[in-house]
Motif scaffolding. Structure first.
Motif, short mmCIF file in Angstrom:
data_model
loop_
_atom_site.label_atom_id
_atom_site.label_comp_id
_atom_site.label_asym_id
_atom_site.label_seq_id
_atom_site.Cartn_x
_atom_site.Cartn_y
_atom_site.Cartn_z
N ARG A 1 1.78 6.89 3.75
CA ARG A 1 2.39 5.81 2.97
C ARG A 1 1.58 4.51 3.10
O ARG A 1 1.26 3.86 2.10
CB ARG A 1 3.83 5.59 3.44
CG ARG A 1 4.46 4.26 3.05
CD ARG A 1 4.54 4.08 1.56
NE ARG A 1 5.08 2.77 1.23
CZ ARG A 1 4.74 2.06 0.18
NH1 ARG A 1 3.84 2.52 -0.67
NH2 ARG A 1 5.27 0.88 -0.05
N LEU A 2 1.23 4.14 4.33
CA LEU A 2 0.47 2.91 4.53
C LEU A 2 -0.96 3.03 3.99
O LEU A 2 -1.49 2.09 3.39
CB LEU A 2 0.41 2.55 6.02
CG LEU A 2 1.69 1.99 6.63
CD1 LEU A 2 1.40 1.49 8.04
CD2 LEU A 2 2.28 0.87 5.80
N LEU A 3 -1.57 4.19 4.17
CA LEU A 3 -2.92 4.39 3.66
C LEU A 3 -2.94 4.30 2.13
O LEU A 3 -3.85 3.72 1.53
CB LEU A 3 -3.46 5.74 4.11
CG LEU A 3 -4.94 6.03 3.82
CD1 LEU A 3 -5.82 5.00 4.52
CD2 LEU A 3 -5.30 7.45 4.26
N GLY A 4 -1.90 4.87 1.51
CA GLY A 4 -1.81 4.79 0.06
C GLY A 4 -1.65 3.37 -0.42
O GLY A 4 -2.22 2.98 -1.45
N ARG A 5 -0.92 2.57 0.34
CA ARG A 5 -0.77 1.15 -0.02
C ARG A 5 -2.09 0.40 0.13
O ARG A 5 -2.48 -0.39 -0.73
CB ARG A 5 0.30 0.52 0.88
CG ARG A 5 0.47 -0.98 0.72
CD ARG A 5 1.08 -1.33 -0.61
NE ARG A 5 1.29 -2.77 -0.71
CZ ARG A 5 1.90 -3.36 -1.72
NH1 ARG A 5 2.38 -2.63 -2.71
NH2 ARG A 5 2.04 -4.67 -1.75
N MET A 6 -2.77 0.64 1.22
CA MET A 6 -4.03 -0.06 1.49
C MET A 6 -5.11 0.31 0.48
O MET A 6 -5.89 -0.54 0.06
CB MET A 6 -4.50 0.26 2.91
CG MET A 6 -3.60 -0.28 4.02
SD MET A 6 -4.03 0.35 5.66
CE MET A 6 -5.67 -0.33 5.85
N ARG A 7 -5.15 1.58 0.08
CA ARG A 7 -6.19 2.04 -0.82
C ARG A 7 -5.75 2.05 -2.28
O ARG A 7 -6.48 2.53 -3.15
CB ARG A 7 -6.66 3.44 -0.40
CG ARG A 7 -7.32 3.46 0.96
CD ARG A 7 -7.87 4.83 1.29
NE ARG A 7 -8.58 4.83 2.57
CZ ARG A 7 -9.85 4.49 2.73
NH1 ARG A 7 -10.55 4.09 1.66
NH2 ARG A 7 -10.42 4.53 3.90
#
Length: 213
Positions: free
Chosen positions: A185-191
């Motif tokens: 979830r966080l990686l998807g937000r960052m990228r």
């Protein structure tokens, strides 16, 4: 016992996100507590109603109600700048998503739900509180926007069911799945991962404002 502890942790984390959203939207303390209760308890209440477990467990659980209420008050008085509010809500929301996804799927399986239903209930438990929180705060739910939100929850629910059926389920497996949902979830937000056909320029991961003085 482990599932109950996971439920309380998930309630607290999501409730903190609700209190922070209320503070960011200029609500008063009562509004913060209401959003905290909705965010913290909403997913579990929806899950229990769909499973026919009425009244929903969290509504009669003093510990869950106390954790959500306290988290709402603490979050409301948490002295953070606007940028940090956004970052904190994102991290807490991702944490709650991971915890509630695992808890929802495990609860469904424990009560004898078939695999497909357990996957669906894990997803609903994971995203339910956040959707209700966003609606009550006057925002378009995150799950309906550009961000990858429901996908990691769905994948986490599938992982729980597969591990359960393979006889590999345990505390370690639960922690690993919850952490994986949180990380994706966080990686998807960052990228800026999204499911739109025509890419736009969604808000990036909030950066710290430059220091002055």
């Amino acid at each position: 016992m482990v599932n109950e502890v996971g439920e309380l942790v998930g309630v607290t984390v999501f409730a903190l996100s609700g209190g922070l959203v209320a503070a960011r939207r200029g609500m008063d303390l009562f509004g913060a507590v209401v959003l905290a209760l909705v965010a913290g308890l909403g997913g579990g209440v929806i899950r229990d109603v769909l499973l026919g477990a009425t009244p929903p467990g969290n509504l009669s659980n003093v510990w869950a109600l106390s954790c959500a209420t306290t988290a709402g008050v603490v979050a409301f008085y948490w002295d953070l700048g606007l940028d940090r509010f956004r970052r904190a809500v994102l991290v807490l929301d991702a944490g709650g998503l991971g915890l509630f996804t695992v808890n929802g799927a495990v609860t469904a399986l424990t009560l004898g739900a078939p695999p497909l239903a357990a996957v669906f209930l894990g997803l609903i438990t994971g995203i339910g509180g956040g959707v209700l929180r966003d609606l009550l705060s006057g925002q378009v739910p995150v799950v309906l926007q550009d961000d990858i939100y429901a996908v990691p929850s769905l994948a986490g629910s599938v992982a729980v069911v597969l591990l359960w059926q393979a006889g590999l389920w345990g505390v370690t497996a639960g922690v690993l799945v919850a952490v994986a949902v949180f990380a994706v979830r966080l990686l998807g937000r960052m990228r800026r991962w999204h499911l739109r056909r025509t890419p736009t320029d969604p808000p990036a991961w909030p950066e710290r404002p430059p220091r002055t003085g």
